[in-house]
Enzyme design. Structure first.
Site, PDB file in Angstrom:
ATOM      1  N   HIS A  66     -51.426  22.515   4.408  1.00 20.30           N
ATOM      2  CA  HIS A  66     -51.181  21.102   4.131  1.00 20.30           C
ATOM      3  C   HIS A  66     -52.461  20.296   4.400  1.00 20.30           C
ATOM      4  O   HIS A  66     -52.855  19.422   3.609  1.00 20.30           O
ATOM      5  CB  HIS A  66     -50.051  20.558   5.006  1.00 20.30           C
ATOM      6  CG  HIS A  66     -48.675  20.950   4.546  1.00 20.30           C
ATOM      7  ND1 HIS A  66     -48.277  22.250   4.426  1.00 20.30           N
ATOM      8  CD2 HIS A  66     -47.611  20.184   4.187  1.00 20.30           C
ATOM      9  CE1 HIS A  66     -47.010  22.283   4.017  1.00 20.30           C
ATOM     10  NE2 HIS A  66     -46.583  21.040   3.860  1.00 20.30           N
TER      11      HIS A  66
ATOM     12  N   GLU B 195      -9.475   2.044   5.241  1.00 22.92           N
ATOM     13  CA  GLU B 195      -9.953   1.743   3.895  1.00 22.92           C
ATOM     14  C   GLU B 195      -9.855   0.235   3.640  1.00 22.92           C
ATOM     15  O   GLU B 195     -10.804  -0.397   3.172  1.00 22.92           O
ATOM     16  CB  GLU B 195      -9.108   2.516   2.880  1.00 22.92           C
ATOM     17  CG  GLU B 195      -9.478   2.255   1.439  1.00 22.92           C
ATOM     18  CD  GLU B 195      -8.490   2.890   0.467  1.00 22.92           C
ATOM     19  OE1 GLU B 195      -8.835   3.014  -0.714  1.00 22.92           O
ATOM     20  OE2 GLU B 195      -7.371   3.255   0.889  1.00 22.92           O
ATOM     21  N   HIS B 196      -8.686  -0.335   3.918  1.00 21.77           N
ATOM     22  CA  HIS B 196      -8.461  -1.778   3.801  1.00 21.77           C
ATOM     23  C   HIS B 196      -8.021  -2.293   5.165  1.00 21.77           C
ATOM     24  O   HIS B 196      -7.095  -1.743   5.765  1.00 21.77           O
ATOM     25  CB  HIS B 196      -7.349  -2.102   2.806  1.00 21.77           C
ATOM     26  CG  HIS B 196      -7.468  -1.426   1.475  1.00 21.77           C
ATOM     27  ND1 HIS B 196      -6.884  -0.198   1.207  1.00 21.77           N
ATOM     28  CD2 HIS B 196      -8.093  -1.811   0.341  1.00 21.77           C
ATOM     29  CE1 HIS B 196      -7.149   0.136  -0.052  1.00 21.77           C
ATOM     30  NE2 HIS B 196      -7.875  -0.810  -0.597  1.00 21.77           N
TER      31      HIS B 196
ATOM     32  N   ASP C 190      -7.435  -5.483  -4.838  1.00 23.57           N
ATOM     33  CA  ASP C 190      -7.151  -4.449  -5.832  1.00 23.57           C
ATOM     34  C   ASP C 190      -7.459  -4.913  -7.242  1.00 23.57           C
ATOM     35  O   ASP C 190      -7.733  -4.099  -8.125  1.00 23.57           O
ATOM     36  CB  ASP C 190      -5.675  -4.034  -5.752  1.00 23.57           C
ATOM     37  CG  ASP C 190      -5.374  -3.154  -4.557  1.00 23.57           C
ATOM     38  OD1 ASP C 190      -6.316  -2.546  -4.021  1.00 23.57           O
ATOM     39  OD2 ASP C 190      -4.199  -3.075  -4.160  1.00 23.57           O
TER      40      ASP C 190
ATOM     41  N   GLN D 283       0.828  -1.210   0.000  1.00 23.21           N
ATOM     42  CA  GLN D 283       0.000   0.000   0.000  1.00 23.21           C
ATOM     43  C   GLN D 283       0.859   1.255   0.000  1.00 23.21           C
ATOM     44  O   GLN D 283       0.506   2.264  -0.618  1.00 23.21           O
ATOM     45  CB  GLN D 283      -0.930   0.006   1.209  1.00 23.21           C
ATOM     46  CG  GLN D 283      -2.077  -0.961   1.092  1.00 23.21           C
ATOM     47  CD  GLN D 283      -2.899  -0.760  -0.171  1.00 23.21           C
ATOM     48  OE1 GLN D 283      -2.861  -1.584  -1.078  1.00 23.21           O
ATOM     49  NE2 GLN D 283      -3.620   0.328  -0.256  1.00 23.21           N
TER      50      GLN D 283
ATOM     51  N   HIS E 182       1.777   3.139  -3.334  1.00 24.59           N
ATOM     52  CA  HIS E 182       0.908   4.057  -4.075  1.00 24.59           C
ATOM     53  C   HIS E 182       1.469   5.475  -4.132  1.00 24.59           C
ATOM     54  O   HIS E 182       1.572   6.073  -5.188  1.00 24.59           O
ATOM     55  CB  HIS E 182      -0.486   4.073  -3.460  1.00 24.59           C
ATOM     56  CG  HIS E 182      -1.349   2.929  -3.905  1.00 24.59           C
ATOM     57  ND1 HIS E 182      -1.982   2.905  -5.113  1.00 24.59           N
ATOM     58  CD2 HIS E 182      -1.669   1.762  -3.282  1.00 24.59           C
ATOM     59  CE1 HIS E 182      -2.668   1.780  -5.235  1.00 24.59           C
ATOM     60  NE2 HIS E 182      -2.489   1.059  -4.141  1.00 24.59           N
TER      61      HIS E 182
END
Length: 440
Positions: free
Chosen positions: A430, A337-338, A371, A268, A271
């Site tokens: 109404h 996230e993961h 992924d 990771q 990235h």
């Protein structure tokens, strides 16, 4: 990586949120820079978008829309091994996302009184596929498959053009083009960055006079400028989320293999320099072994500088906890996230996780699988947003519309309640709208 020792500490939610590593970016700081870009594209369309692309990246394609012949050529020239791998990823993603489809439901509340929830796909969607440090045909798959499965009729992919002096001649990367064609998408725009988001939101006219129709929704990750543009444009279009730098958290005990743990943390961090890699463990011995293994694996890591910067950044750390219960509370507070679970009884532990974009169970379910070929979606919430938000799915592209169908008798049956509640809210008209239907 840095160490945070939470052993012997009261693990309240507030304490955890302040103690855990968190990097991210401050989108507010770039909004003033991005707003003029959005405004210019909203006013002048494709011409402004192409000007900004040339100014920022030194690339100006002849037109925004990639010619169909170029899409066909990219697919024809795609190496067979990459095509096969993409086809596997597509097939698995389609299988998983097909099971996410919603069906209309009708509730009968009384004779002649029904409410139906009808699921309607977004009509036109813009899918952003970033460039930068890597090429992301997998992001084409992850965006297109759920949109197509939801029934979205019109899809356009926007991806940054590559250098005109190189082999790509001012077009998006050919693997991106090939993946789009493989999925049956025939509209790809050679535009990236904040200007791409703005052009998707407002549309325009291409240099050849062709229409660049605006979209109703924009999905897909990007850098801080793309995120800022999505924030600015969300009054004009829907967006999936404001994506931040990618994250992995690994909850591990003494049974985890430090070779696997280190490899996954590095994967990771590859990235970008702001990627977050977090290990939460009950075992100081595993923490030490992972540090040693990180040093060893970094010697042969291709993107060593980038990975080292990410692992040594404030967003990455090893977190020591007293026991597995504390570890579960910690990763739920972090909301990665993961999230990988590498513990005894990993499946049971995974069932206790409430906050994660995606959960990867056991030693043979690494994030890298997700992924590409797990079938799950890799466009996931970051920066703790997994506490309240989901990743990209078929549901992202569907709108639930309530269809209310009452006949005269059914309305009359509840008319008194409607009038009472309208008067209680000091909105008597109404109630009048109902009462006048039954005047004699």
């Amino acid at each position: 990586m840095a160490r945070i020792d939470l052993r012997g500490t009261e693990l309240s939610a507030a304490r955890l949120r302040s103690a855990l590593p968190r990097g991210g970016v401050d989108v507010d700081t770039v909004v003033p820079k991005v707003r003029p870009i959005v405004d210019a594209v909203a006013e002048r369309g494709a011409e402004a978008a192409l000007e900004f692309g040339e100014s920022f990246d030194g690339v100006r394609p002849a037109q925004v829309r990639v010619p169909t012949a170029q899409l066909d050529s990219a697919l024809e020239e795609l190496p067979s091994d990459i095509r096969t791998a993409l086809e596997v990823a597509i097939d698995r993603a389609r299988a998983v996302h097909a099971d996410q489809c919603r069906t209309d439901s009708t509730t009968t509340l009384a004779p002649g009184a029904t409410v139906t929830e009808r699921w309607v796909p977004v009509e036109r969607v813009g899918l952003y596929v970033p460039g930068g440090n890597a090429v992301y045909p997998s992001s084409v798959v992850m965006n297109v498959v759920p949109a197509q499965t939801a029934g979205v009729e019109s899809l356009v992919i926007a991806s940054p053009p590559q250098a005109q002096s190189g082999p790509y001649q001012g077009l998006p990367h050919p693997t991106i083009l090939a993946a789009a064609r493989l999925l049956g998408v025939d509209e790809v725009w050679a535009v990236g960055g904040a200007q791409a988001v703005a052009l998707l939101a407002y549309g325009g006219v291409d240099t050849d006079g062709g229409e660049l129709a605006p979209v109703d929704m924009i999905t897909g990750p990007g850098n801080i400028y793309v995120t800022a543009a999505k924030r600015i444009c969300r009054s004009q279009v829907g967006i999936d989320a404001e994506a931040g730098p990618t994250e992995i958290a690994i909850l591990a005990d003494h049974t985890a293999d430090p070779v696997h743990v280190a490899a996954d943390l590095i994967s990771q961090a590859e990235h970008d320099e702001m990627a977050a890699s977090v290990l939460v463990t009950t075992s100081p011995e595993l923490a030490d072994a992972t540090d040693s293994e990180l040093a060893k694996q970094l010697e042969t890591t291709v993107h060593r500088e980038r990975v080292t910067a990410a692992l040594s950044g404030k967003q990455s750390a090893t977190v020591l906890v007293d026991d597995l219960d504390a570890g579960i509370r910690t990763v739920n507070a972090y909301a990665a996230e993961h999230l990988e679970i590498q513990t005894v009884d990993a499946r049971d532990v995974a069932r206790r996780i409430r906050s994660a974009g995606a959960i990867f169970v056991g030693a043979y379910s690494p994030v890298s699988l997700g992924d590409y070929c797990a079938g799950s979606n890799h466009v996931l919430p970051t920066a703790g947003c997994a506490r309240h938000s989901s990743g990209l799915s078929v549901q992202t592209f569907l709108r639930g519309v309530h269809v209310v169908d009452y006949d005269e008798a059914a309305l009359k049956d509840v008319s008194g309640y409607v009038i009472t509640l309208a008067n209680a809210e000091n909105l008597p008209s109404h109630g009048e709208a109902v009462r006048r239907r039954f005047e004699t």
